[in-house]
Design an enzyme around this catalytic site. Structure first.
Site, PDB file in Angstrom:
ATOM      1  N   ARG A  16       0.857  -1.201  -0.027  1.00  0.00           N
ATOM      2  CA  ARG A  16       0.029   0.032  -0.108  1.00  0.00           C
ATOM      3  C   ARG A  16       0.853   1.156   0.042  1.00  0.00           C
ATOM      4  O   ARG A  16       2.211   1.101   0.476  1.00  0.00           O
ATOM      5  CB  ARG A  16      -1.100   0.054   1.199  1.00  0.00           C
ATOM      6  N   GLY A  17       0.365   2.353  -0.407  1.00  0.00           N
ATOM      7  CA  GLY A  17       0.968   3.646  -0.279  1.00  0.00           C
ATOM      8  C   GLY A  17       2.362   3.686  -1.105  1.00  0.00           C
ATOM      9  O   GLY A  17       2.505   3.166  -2.327  1.00  0.00           O
ATOM     10  N   ILE A  18       3.232   4.372  -0.308  1.00  0.00           N
ATOM     11  CA  ILE A  18       4.690   4.276  -0.824  1.00  0.00           C
ATOM     12  C   ILE A  18       5.212   3.016  -1.204  1.00  0.00           C
ATOM     13  O   ILE A  18       5.815   2.520  -2.178  1.00  0.00           O
ATOM     14  CB  ILE A  18       5.644   5.169   0.283  1.00  0.00           C
ATOM     15  N   PRO A  43      11.227  10.955   3.338  1.00  0.00           N
ATOM     16  CA  PRO A  43      10.190  11.631   2.573  1.00  0.00           C
ATOM     17  C   PRO A  43       9.519  12.810   3.457  1.00  0.00           C
ATOM     18  O   PRO A  43       9.474  12.796   4.462  1.00  0.00           O
ATOM     19  CB  PRO A  43       9.010  10.603   2.193  1.00  0.00           C
ATOM     20  N   GLY A  44       8.964  13.758   2.635  1.00  0.00           N
ATOM     21  CA  GLY A  44       8.082  14.812   3.134  1.00  0.00           C
ATOM     22  C   GLY A  44       6.712  14.256   3.166  1.00  0.00           C
ATOM     23  O   GLY A  44       6.473  13.077   3.215  1.00  0.00           O
ATOM     24  N   TYR A 100       6.654   8.646  16.725  1.00  0.00           N
ATOM     25  CA  TYR A 100       6.922   8.426  15.445  1.00  0.00           C
ATOM     26  C   TYR A 100       8.317   9.209  15.186  1.00  0.00           C
ATOM     27  O   TYR A 100       9.221   8.742  14.498  1.00  0.00           O
ATOM     28  CB  TYR A 100       5.706   9.013  14.641  1.00  0.00           C
ATOM     29  N   ASP A 153      -0.550   8.769  17.137  1.00  0.00           N
ATOM     30  CA  ASP A 153      -0.513  10.086  17.224  1.00  0.00           C
ATOM     31  C   ASP A 153      -0.956  10.539  18.688  1.00  0.00           C
ATOM     32  O   ASP A 153      -2.064   9.992  18.916  1.00  0.00           O
ATOM     33  CB  ASP A 153      -0.668  10.988  16.218  1.00  0.00           C
ATOM     34  N   ALA A 185       8.000  -0.350   6.273  1.00  0.00           N
ATOM     35  CA  ALA A 185       6.815  -0.520   7.118  1.00  0.00           C
ATOM     36  C   ALA A 185       6.792   0.485   8.157  1.00  0.00           C
ATOM     37  O   ALA A 185       7.844   1.100   8.695  1.00  0.00           O
ATOM     38  CB  ALA A 185       6.870  -1.765   7.721  1.00  0.00           C
ATOM     39  N   GLY A 186       5.703   1.259   8.354  1.00  0.00           N
ATOM     40  CA  GLY A 186       5.586   2.262   9.288  1.00  0.00           C
ATOM     41  C   GLY A 186       4.116   2.413   9.828  1.00  0.00           C
ATOM     42  O   GLY A 186       3.240   2.340   9.044  1.00  0.00           O
TER      43      GLY A 186
END
Length: 240
Positions: free
Chosen positions: A12-14, A177-178, A147, A88, A83-84
């Site tokens: 998924r995603g990046i 990454p930003g 994080y 929050d 993976a991340g």
């Protein structure tokens, strides 16, 4: 066949874009995922890339997965630690579980994966490890002490392991990454997202492909003189 690569969080995603870009370049790719079986199944159907489920924060789970991959597909030559997760909250509202889950998934996973491939990389005299950090690991971010700590830790981990692997033609680099146009970022309220984009000098969110192209650059055979580096891909938002 091309080199064998594992991309954690690769469905998924990046991570998805990294997996697809690697496959298109001729790599054999195994995309790890942690929880969303439906998304992983769809990913494999659409891309033809093998997806495997295991908890990258668990050393025994990583050990079993890499043993299976090696037995069935050969030695792992490229690892992208992507993976991340986020959990929050400001520190005075953060539970120990919120801290522990993020540290294990985002940082301990890098140790687990690297430790379990480093011996074979040293034996073969080749390896490429790319760790995905974050702009928030460089600059910090309100409500993300867990994080930010994990991602900042990745940058130190990268520099130290790069020194250890250099003599064996193993390069270890990081990408920070930003704000990238993924489902996670698009879930931010529009008014907040507008403020974020306003702080990015190039005037747009990043694209997953921006990160994937950087991974391809760092894992190339010709990139053997680049190690211990953190490449910031953030549109100029934070110059570190």
């Amino acid at each position: 066949m091309g080199r064998l690569a594992i991309v954690t969080g690769g469905t998924r995603g990046i991570g998805r874009q990294i997996s697809v870009t690697l496959k298109n370049a001729g790599y054999k790719v195994v995309a790890n995922y942690g929880g969303n079986d439906d998304a992983a199944r769809k990913f494999t159907e659409e891309t033809g890339i093998l997806s495997m489920k295991w908890d990258v924060g668990s050393y025994p789970a990583c050990e079993a997965a890499i043993a299976k991959i090696t037995a069935e597909h050969g030695p792992v030559e490229v690892v992208v630690n992507n993976a991340g997760i986020t959990r929050d909250g400001t520190l005075h509202r953060m539970s120990y579980q919120m801290w522990e889950e993020v540290i294990h998934t985002n940082l301990t996973s890098c140790f687990n994966m690297a430790r379990l491939v480093i011996d074979s990389m040293r034996e073969r005299g080749f390896g490429r490890i790319v760790n995905i950090g974050s702009i928030n690991g460089q600059a910090g971010q309100y409500g993300q002490v867990n994080y930010a700590a994990a991602k900042s830790g990745i940058h130190g981990f990268t520099k130290a392991l790069a020194q250890e692997g250099a003599a064996k033609n193993i390069t270890v680099n990081a990408i920070a990454p930003g704000y990238v146009d993924t489902d996670m970022v698009r879930a931010v309220p529009p008014a907040v997202l507008e403020k974020i984009i306003a702080k990015i000098p190039v005037g747009r969110l990043g694209r997953a492909d921006d990160i994937a192209r950087c991974v391809m650059f760092l894992i190339a055979d010709e990139a053997d003189f680049i190690t211990g580096s953190t490449v910031s891909v953030n549109g100029g938002q934070h110059m570190y």
